[in-house]
Every structure is written in C-alpha cells, then in structure tokens.
Design a protein around this motif. Structure first.
Motif, mmCIF file in Angstrom:
data_model
loop_
_atom_site.group_PDB
_atom_site.id
_atom_site.type_symbol
_atom_site.label_atom_id
_atom_site.label_comp_id
_atom_site.label_asym_id
_atom_site.label_seq_id
_atom_site.Cartn_x
_atom_site.Cartn_y
_atom_site.Cartn_z
ATOM 1 N N ARG A 1 0.877 -1.219 -0.186
ATOM 2 C CA ARG A 1 0.113 0.202 0.001
ATOM 3 C C ARG A 1 0.845 1.282 -0.063
ATOM 4 N N ALA A 2 1.863 1.273 0.712
ATOM 5 C CA ALA A 2 2.841 2.520 0.965
ATOM 6 C C ALA A 2 3.344 2.497 -0.413
ATOM 7 N N ALA A 3 3.898 1.646 -1.221
ATOM 8 C CA ALA A 3 4.471 1.617 -2.480
ATOM 9 C C ALA A 3 3.483 2.236 -3.513
ATOM 10 N N ARG A 4 2.401 1.840 -3.687
ATOM 11 C CA ARG A 4 1.469 2.554 -4.330
ATOM 12 C C ARG A 4 1.141 4.169 -4.089
ATOM 13 N N LEU A 5 1.228 4.787 -2.626
ATOM 14 C CA LEU A 5 1.459 5.776 -2.577
ATOM 15 C C LEU A 5 2.681 6.712 -2.768
ATOM 16 N N ALA A 6 3.765 5.810 -2.840
ATOM 17 C CA ALA A 6 5.061 6.411 -3.371
ATOM 18 C C ALA A 6 4.793 6.693 -4.936
ATOM 19 N N ASP A 7 4.387 5.772 -5.628
ATOM 20 C CA ASP A 7 4.196 6.071 -7.003
ATOM 21 C C ASP A 7 3.130 7.413 -7.118
ATOM 22 N N GLU A 8 2.119 7.551 -6.212
ATOM 23 C CA GLU A 8 1.164 8.620 -6.436
ATOM 24 C C GLU A 8 1.838 9.809 -5.995
ATOM 25 N N GLY A 9 2.477 9.600 -4.879
ATOM 26 C CA GLY A 9 3.096 10.778 -4.407
ATOM 27 C C GLY A 9 4.536 11.332 -5.626
ATOM 28 N N TYR A 10 4.889 10.361 -6.212
ATOM 29 C CA TYR A 10 5.936 10.996 -7.139
ATOM 30 C C TYR A 10 5.319 11.444 -8.208
ATOM 31 N N ALA A 11 3.795 11.129 -8.628
ATOM 32 C CA ALA A 11 3.209 11.717 -9.812
ATOM 33 C C ALA A 11 2.937 13.146 -9.352
ATOM 34 N N VAL A 12 2.422 13.378 -8.074
ATOM 35 C CA VAL A 12 2.464 14.863 -7.618
ATOM 36 C C VAL A 12 3.441 15.637 -7.690
ATOM 37 N N PHE A 13 4.760 15.118 -7.463
ATOM 38 C CA PHE A 13 6.136 15.726 -7.148
ATOM 39 C C PHE A 13 6.410 16.108 -8.849
ATOM 40 N N ARG A 14 6.006 15.167 -9.661
ATOM 41 C CA ARG A 14 6.440 15.551 -11.143
ATOM 42 C C ARG A 14 5.637 16.727 -11.457
ATOM 43 N N ALA A 15 4.318 16.453 -11.137
ATOM 44 C CA ALA A 15 3.262 17.465 -11.567
ATOM 45 C C ALA A 15 3.605 18.991 -11.168
ATOM 46 N N ALA A 16 4.140 19.004 -9.924
ATOM 47 C CA ALA A 16 4.665 20.200 -9.130
ATOM 48 C C ALA A 16 6.023 20.818 -9.708
ATOM 49 N N ALA A 17 6.710 20.103 -10.446
ATOM 50 C CA ALA A 17 7.937 20.404 -10.894
ATOM 51 C C ALA A 17 7.924 21.445 -12.006
ATOM 52 N N ARG A 18 8.452 22.593 -11.898
ATOM 53 C CA ARG A 18 8.683 23.502 -12.920
ATOM 54 C C ARG A 18 9.445 24.675 -12.760
ATOM 55 N N PRO A 19 9.960 25.255 -13.817
ATOM 56 C CA PRO A 19 10.976 26.373 -13.766
ATOM 57 C C PRO A 19 10.274 27.284 -12.769
ATOM 58 N N GLY A 20 11.290 27.815 -11.780
ATOM 59 C CA GLY A 20 10.715 28.966 -11.114
ATOM 60 C C GLY A 20 10.412 28.518 -9.649
ATOM 61 N N ARG A 21 9.985 27.165 -9.406
ATOM 62 C CA ARG A 21 9.596 26.692 -8.147
ATOM 63 C C ARG A 21 10.687 26.376 -7.299
ATOM 64 N N ALA A 22 10.650 26.794 -6.070
ATOM 65 C CA ALA A 22 11.625 26.282 -4.859
ATOM 66 C C ALA A 22 11.595 24.892 -4.766
ATOM 67 N N ASP A 23 12.418 24.213 -4.273
ATOM 68 C CA ASP A 23 12.884 22.641 -4.054
ATOM 69 C C ASP A 23 11.669 22.353 -2.846
ATOM 70 N N TYR A 24 11.551 23.231 -1.786
ATOM 71 C CA TYR A 24 10.770 22.833 -0.744
ATOM 72 C C TYR A 24 9.184 22.989 -1.189
ATOM 73 N N GLU A 25 8.870 23.787 -2.377
ATOM 74 C CA GLU A 25 7.495 24.041 -2.883
ATOM 75 C C GLU A 25 6.892 22.531 -3.211
#
Lengths: 350, 366
Positions: free
Chosen positions: B147-171
């Motif tokens: 179950r945690a592994a599934r959420l690792a996948d989903e969390g990484y999808a959120v991380f990818r979607a959040a990554a764009r130029p100008g954003r700070a790493d902590y954001e």
C-alpha cells in the motif's frame, strides 16, 4: 522526518550572533570550571546544537563539543557526502563525519587533556554514545550540564526572536486556511494547513486535530478522511530555521458559536500579549478569566534544552512559571465556557 | 482495539521473547528511530521520546515525556497502558527497580538512555531479536508496504506535476505532503537534489529554484500504517541532454541487474555486486565507493532505512518476505548525482517489484 526548507541565511542568523552564544556558554563553563561542554542532537532533540551552530539534522544524530577555547567540533554519523550541506548550515564548527561520533568526541577530549566536561541531559544521552566517549576518554569526568544550559536559554536574543516570529507567521497562515464553513474533513484540513506552512518555508509542520471538541479535546494526528464536528480545533506546530512555535485555534461552524470563539480568541490575544517579566503565568491567567469561563488546563513550553519546546510549567506541574525579561514560551490554554470547550496556543514574549 | 497488523506483530514478538527466555523487553523510540517502539506498541511518536516495557504476558506500558503525545497515544493505542513521565529516564529506571530479579532485554541497545543502560543487573542487548523480526516480514506487513509503494508512485506523480521552472525545491515537497496528509500517509522521508554536475548528493530542500537543464532527484518514502516504501526517480527540467540520457540508461541497467539478482538465499552483497559491476564495466568503478555513495539499497519496513544495507561487504542472507529498495544512486562525473530505485519483496524464485512508476528519465516542460 525533517523535509522542509533547511538553509542558513546570514541576514537571519549572523555569525556574530552564534559567536556571542558560544561566548555565553564558555562564560558559564568558566564559572563551573569545565574543560568542555557536549550537546547531543537528533531529529527530536535538535535545539541546543541549533542554538549554538545553526545546524539541525534531518536524519541521524551527532554530538557537538564546545571546548574551553578553539572551534567547536561537530561529530555526526551522517554520511560524509553531506558534510558540505552540514557546513552550509553550520559555519562555526569543524565537522567530522564518522560512524562513531562518541569515539571522535572522546578522542578529542583525551587529546586536549580535558578533565571535567559537562553533557547536556547526561542521563538521556544514548548509552551507545556515552560508552564510546568514556571508552576513548576514560579519565574524563562527565557531569550533567542541563541546569547551566537552561540558565543560558532563559532569555532569547533578537535573532532568535525574529525566527520565532517568522515561524509564528507561518503557523498563523496555515490555520487561516481553515474555513469551518467549507472544510468538512480533518485529513483535508490538516493537509491544507501543512501545505501552506511548507509553501512559505516551514522547516517542519505538525498539524494535529481535535475533530469533535464537544466529545474529546485531545489532539490527534490525522491523515485521511475523518469528519469534522460543529466545533473542532487545529494545532499547528511549526519550525522555521530551527525555531519552533505552536498555534492552536478553535473553529465553529455556526455563526453564533463563531462569534463566541472570536471573543475568546481576542481575550487570549490580549492575555498572551500582556505576560509580564517575573509574573507567574498561572496566576496571570486566573486573574484574567473571561466571564463564565473556567480554566481547565494550561501549559508553558520553552526551548531550554535539546527539545524544541519543553513543558516548563503547567496546571498539572506548576514549576517555575514566570518568564524573565526577554524570555519566550508557547502558552497553551484550555477553557470551558458554558459547557463548551475552547483551545488556544500562542507564543508569548516577556 | 489493536489493528490486525499490530496483533500479528505482537503474537510473533511474544513468541520470540519467550524463546529468548526474557521476562521483559524494554524498547526506545523517537520520531527518527521508531521501528522498535512501533513493533511493541504500534505508536508513531512525533515529539519527545518514549520507552515501552513489554511483559512476557503481553502487557505493555508506554512511557512518554511529552504531554501532547500522551493525549494522542491515549486515543490511538487501545489496550496499552500509557504513562506520562516528564522525567522519562528516572521513571523507567524506577520501574525497572521492581524487576531486579527478572531477565530484561533492551532494543535498540545503543539508544537506551545512559542512566538505564548503565544498570548492571540483567539488562541484555535484545536488538538482534527484534532486528530479525523487522527484516523477515509477515504477509500482512508486506501488504502494508505494498500500500505504501502505491502511495510512493502517486506521491511521485504529484511531485512531477509540481516541478516547473521557478519553483523552489521545498514547494515541490509541500505539494507532496498535502497530498499525503489527505491520503493516509502520516510520515514521509524525502530528500532532494537540484542542479547539474555540482550536485554531489541529496539533502533537505535548501531553497534552490528549478531552472532549465536541472536534474531533479528525489527519494520519496511514504509511511502507511507505520510501514515505509521508497521510490527514487530523476527528472530533467526541459529536454534531457544526450549525456543525461546515456547516464540514466547506465543507472537503469544497474538497478535492473540488482533487482534481477534478488531472490531468497543470496546475500545483500550479491545484490550490491550486481549493481556495481555495471558501473565498473563502464569505467565508473570509483563512483560506487563510499566517496560518492552511501549504500546501493537497503531494507524498508517500520524504518525508512532498515537492515540489511545493500553493500558488497554485507553478508546478510536474503530470505523470502524481505522487502528492499534497490537503488544504484550515486554521483556521475558528467551529469551529477542521479537516482533510480524500486521497492521489491524477495521470493523463493526472485522478487516482486512493488513500485510501478516507469523507469524513465522524466522530462517536465519549462
């Protein structure tokens, strides 16, 4: 685990402030005829080392040795690959990455000919590290330095106050996201509050919820669906660059109850802003009670040792509950007003 | 009521305690090292420290020095006796005085507070006893990690979607945490690296803002019902360079060599060797030494970085049911620090991969 913003900014924590703090500790060491002072740090006990160096670990643990003269030594089990990162947040000490931090500190003490060394919270020091220190420095007498350190930490300097105020701003911003008319789920509320704190640079954010104050005012950690009742409370425990605060707010869904909560919030703001140096907090609260309210619990927490916030006085254990001029505490208060609970917490400065 | 997971662990632990001839087991926990405490009393401590005493009859007393954590434990830990102990060490030390003639084991022994560790009478090191239980998972524990592994996948999808130029790493991490708090994840270990060849490893976010060409590495480790699963992935801001693509292909080959090696009966060293041989074959042998990398994977479970460590010097036998992350994360001299890792559960024939995010060098549009 720590995963928020962890960085040092010279304008927020100048090196001369750290030097002054180290001087203060060394003055206390001189009075107590100490050859060194050792502080332990890990994820939950970071504050003494943060205060003296600026560094907070995100993982693992370590020991800081402040010798009577010369640069402090920070020995840590963190990998040497992150030594550069450690140095970027800790400009005042030598850094030794080693699987045996206790042995590294013990070796230094032995090499320096140290005879009497204080350890912050000696009884709580991990037994493995203690064994390493005395294994490498069997002739050194280790004594507890907690009282001396707590005396040093009774007052905060202007740099620390500014960091606390920034942390408080993050906590207030986090709780302002909660619109009781809109949010129905405790997990979603906690996520919303935590996100805001972290987006604004929180190093850490623990959000706790009392989802139904009428039934139970104890706070729990929520990460998933849990309905919020008509009256609930959120507590935001937030760190910014190593300085911690708590803010607790009570929320009500219906308009009449919201007005009552707002009145009590205003009372608490006035009371917490009027904590005077040397005046017992418990007595101050009791004297200022709003009409019809009963004080059911209170607690004052300060960073006097390795914990970011440590209970120094409470309704259950009054202790010494006054703050000196320049002192800081987080004040948590629980009231019962007409049979309805209200919770609040805020930083107070004397 | 205790959860079925906690009940299953408790039954197994009591058997092990009896087999070891112990009358009492003393465990220590804090928010960093909580696995031993979780095994005994299923409490995920956040603030302060805890000691728990497990009696051979199954009775558990949980001592906490934080009044806030006492409130929470009273709600979350059914069937456990909770004691608020502002003087945690003194209180437990006095409690142990009542069991002077009993055989008491402690774990993890190195973290037991000095005053208690100094007791000479009958306090033995029981760390290995619990370590064995922590490594060889029950089926229900593997399910939690799944179950945690599934959420690792989903969390990484959120991380990818959040990554764009100008954003700070902590954001980026803030977005992941908000998602996790609403989806049953109450803790997460995560570090990050942003940049190019100057980046030698991952660390907590330091405020760097993403820009075109940056490699963004992360190790994301959500915790579900106390169990951690981990995923390591790398993305590029903008189109990846030929060097980045080539380097990533090497890491993918190494990770897959490691995963292919996993099966019951081999050692942790065998997995590390399979990964490292790929680097050595490409003239990058220096970069699998401790000058550039810590471990080539590790166990996951009630601790984010548990035993066994996947290193060529670690001879721990891999058994069916062990859960591991295989990650050949290290510095690459041309492109910088690069990560890729998946969680697996070892079986008699091989292993099952629990994370499902594609093994790609992701690209996010500027």
């Amino acid at each position: 685990m720590r995963r928020g913003l962890m960085a040092r900014d010279e304008s927020e924590l100048p090196q001369d402030v750290l030097a002054a703090r180290l001087d203060g500790l060394r003055a206390a060491m001189g009075r107590d005829r100490l050859d060194g002072f050792v502080c332990y740090t890990n994820l939950v006990q970071p504050s003494a080392v943060t205060y003296l160096t600026g560094f907070t670990p995100y993982w693992s643990d370590g020991l800081l040795l402040v010798p009577r003269s010369g640069a402090p030594v920070f020995a840590t089990a963190l990998s040497k690959r992150v030594a550069g990162w450690i140095a970027s947040t800790n400009p005042v000490s030598e850094i030794a990455c080693t699987p045996k931090p206790g042995a590294a500190i013990g070796t230094r003490l032995a090499a320096q000919g140290a005879r009497r060394v204080a350890v912050l919270e000696l009884d709580r020091l991990p037994g493995g590290l203690f064994a390493e220190i005395i294994g490498a420095a069997p002739a050194v007498e280790l004594i507890d330095g907690s009282a001396a350190f707590a005396t040093l930490r009774r007052r905060i300097d202007t740099a620390e106050r500014a960091l606390i105020e920034r942390a408080d701003m993050l906590a207030r911003t986090a709780l302002m996201q909660i619109d009781p008319a809109q949010v129905a789920d405790a997990g979603a509320a906690a996520g919303l509050a935590e996100k805001q704190a972290r987006l604004h640079g929180a190093e850490e954010a623990y959000i706790a919820v009392a989802p139904n104050l009428a039934g139970d005012r104890r706070m729990i950690r929520v990460s998933g669906p849990l309905p919020l009742a008509d009256r609930f409370a959120l507590r935001a425990t937030v760190a910014y660059k190593g300085s911690w605060v708590r803010r607790t707010r009570t929320f009500a869904k219906d308009a009449a109850a919201q007005k009552a909560v707002a009145r009590t919030d205003a009372w608490f703001e006035t009371v917490s802003a009027s904590i005077a140096p040397g005046r017992p907090i418990g007595a101050h609260l009791a004297a200022q009670m709003p009409a019809g309210a009963t004080l059911t619990d209170w607690m004052a927490e300060s960073p006097i040792g390795s914990y970011p916030l440590e209970a120094v006085a409470s309704a259950r254990a009054p202790g010494r509950d006054d703050l000196p001029d320049g002192g800081f505490a987080v004040l948590t208060v629980a009231l019962e007003i007409g049979g309805t609970p209200w919770l609040g917490a805020a930083p107070v400065f004397a | 009521m205790p959860t079925p997971l906690a009940e299953a662990r408790s039954a197994r632990l009591l058997e092990a305690v009896a087999a070891a001839g112990l009358d009492l087991l003393l465990v220590y926990g804090n928010a960093w090292q909580n696995d031993y405490l979780r095994y005994v009393c299923d409490f995920g401590i956040l603030e302060g420290q805890a000691l728990a005493l497990l009696h051979a009859d199954g009775h558990v007393i949980l001592y906490l020095d934080s009044p806030l954590e006492v409130d929470r434990a009273e709600v979350e830990c059914a069937g456990i006796e909770i004691v608020h102990a502002p003087d945690l060490v003194g209180e437990v030390d006095r409690a142990l005085d009542r069991f002077r003639n009993q055989r008491v084991g402690s774990a993890p022994h190195r973290l037991i507070p000095r005053k208690i560790a100094a007791r000479r009478e009958g306090l033995s090191d029981a760390t290995a006893l619990i370590d064995r239980l922590l490594m060889a998972k029950l089926v229900c524990e593997v399910d939690a990690i799944r179950r945690a592994a599934r959420l690792a996948d989903e969390g990484y999808a959120v991380f990818r979607a959040a990554a764009r130029p100008g954003r700070a790493d902590y954001e980026l991490i803030a977005e992941v945490e908000a998602f996790y708090r609403a989806h049953g994840v109450d803790d997460n270990f995560q570090i990050i690296g942003v940049g190019g060849p100057e980046v030698r490893g991952m660390a907590p976010p330091g405020g760097k803002r993403l820009k075109r060409g940056d490699l963004v590495t992360t190790e994301l480790t959500p915790c579900v019902d106390g169990y951690y699963a981990q995923i390591c992935r790398t993305l590029v801001v903008g189109a990846p360079s030929a060097e980045q693509v080539a380097a990533f292909a090497l890491y993918r080959t190494a990770m897959e060599a490691g995963i292919t090696a996993v099966r019951a009966g081999i050692t942790a060293a065998d997995i590390a060797r399979a990964e490292n041989e790929v680097f050595r074959a490409h003239g990058l042998g220096d970069y699998v030494t401790d000058a550039y990398t810590r471990v080539r994977g590790h166990g996951v479970g009630l601790f984010a970085d548990s035993k066994p460590h996947i290193l060529e010097g670690v001879t721990t036998r891999i058994d069916a049911g062990m859960t591991l992350i295989v990650h050949p994360n290290t510095y690459h001299p041309i492109v910088g620090y690069l990560v890729l890792g998946d969680v697996v559960v070892a079986t008699e024939q091989g292993c099952e991969v629990l994370t499902a995010t594609p093994r790609e060098l992701f690209s996010v549009s500027p």
